[in-house]
Design an enzyme around this catalytic site. Sequence first.
Site, PDB file in Angstrom:
ATOM      1  N   LYS A  80       0.891  -1.686  -0.100  1.00  0.00           N
ATOM      2  CA  LYS A  80      -0.177  -0.187   0.394  1.00  0.00           C
ATOM      3  C   LYS A  80       0.565   1.322  -0.119  1.00  0.00           C
ATOM      4  CE  LYS A  80      -3.705   3.254   1.104  1.00  0.00           C
ATOM      5  NZ  LYS A  80      -4.847   2.627   2.000  1.00  0.00           N
TER       6      LYS A  80
ATOM      7  N   ASP B 255     -13.309   1.057   3.610  1.00  0.00           N
ATOM      8  CA  ASP B 255     -12.501   1.544   4.319  1.00  0.00           C
ATOM      9  C   ASP B 255     -12.491   2.057   6.030  1.00  0.00           C
ATOM     10  OD1 ASP B 255      -9.789   3.912   4.362  1.00  0.00           O
ATOM     11  OD2 ASP B 255     -10.738   5.530   3.978  1.00  0.00           O
TER      12      ASP B 255
END
Length: 420
Positions: A203, A332
């Site tokens: 990420k 998220d």
Amino acid sequence: MAARQVAPQPPVLLRAARLLDIDKGELVTPGEILVTGEHITEVSPARVPDGTVVRDLGDVTLLPGLMDMEVNLFLGGPNHRSPLIPVQEDPAVRTLRAAANARRTLQRGYTTVRNLGLFVQTGGVLLDVALKKAIDLGWVEGPRVVPAGHAIAPTGGHLDPTMFQGFAPGVLPLTVEEGIANGVAEVRKAVRYQLKYGAKLIKVCASNGVMSHTGPAGAQQYSDEELRAIVDEAHRAGVKVAAHCMGDSAIRAALDAGIDCIEHGFLASDATLDLMVERGTFLVATTYLTEGMNTDHADPALRAKAADVFPRARESTTRAIRRGVKIALGTDAPAIPHGKGALELSALVDRGMSPLQALRAATTVAAELIDADDRGRLEPGLLADIIAVTGDPLTDVSATGRVSFVMKGGQVYRDDTPQP
């Protein structure tokens, strides 16, 4: 002394009013699935082996286990609003928090998640890799975890946690091993470190965000050279890269660097969305947070930024759907609470998906994103990751918020079926 022999478990027949064939987009009635060990043996079997245990789940719909492609299990949950948590919680406490969030997520029908990047001080320990191991060993309950280790971000970037709280110099110092990296050499080292200790994807913070003091929303934060170096290191190891990325020019830079998946993509232009379609780049739109995220406690400047960006982000997701971008579901969380993926599914439908498209975003498309050909469908030979919901999710996708049964790898983790 001889090892104790464990008797094999008998096959299990799950019986329900219906099941969803996710590829055909059709409900099969009745819904019957034969499970042996960790895998699906047969769907709608003509006969079942002697000794099969029958679980009659009643008037429910069987679905493949759902998948959330953007969570951070180490944040959120109880008492997560305190601004002091980044310096109050040690890695052990944070891991216990994650275990509670993992169990909650599994109970809501999510059998696989991507944990997209720690951005906390851990001394270089990859906590999500440890959580994955504990879940896989059966020590704690939770979904299958695809861990990213530490999110890679520049000093002062969106995922530099000292930016969120405005810490003074010297408070919560972070290392390259913990993902704070600047320049080509450091970002290569950061990627190599995450991979060495068990990360299954990388990420990167390619642009800034909305809810941090990092300048105008969507500005590119890593240089083109740094982005290319990150992708090069990951791809040579056979690992994909997900980029937190919002601004159009930053998304274009991420695409040119070879990023595999854009997280959020709130300010993408039509031309950039078309390029994503052309290159097969995935989008995890996290669109529900643009209406459901509680910004009441945020700094006024951040609330103003959110008020400007979030409506544009909703419209961008609609355009992405219309243009055929491959969209995988991601919440998220804890931007919205853990286990509330049904809200994201409903939001995708509000933006223009059919309920079937939204369900595929949480199953077959998500499985493609993580290169997992062993899940995402109710088919023989695949993992027995199976959930049951009340109602018909093809007409009302919010039915995914009414989970009554959860099986992961043939093991039952939730069963609210009325007992005779």
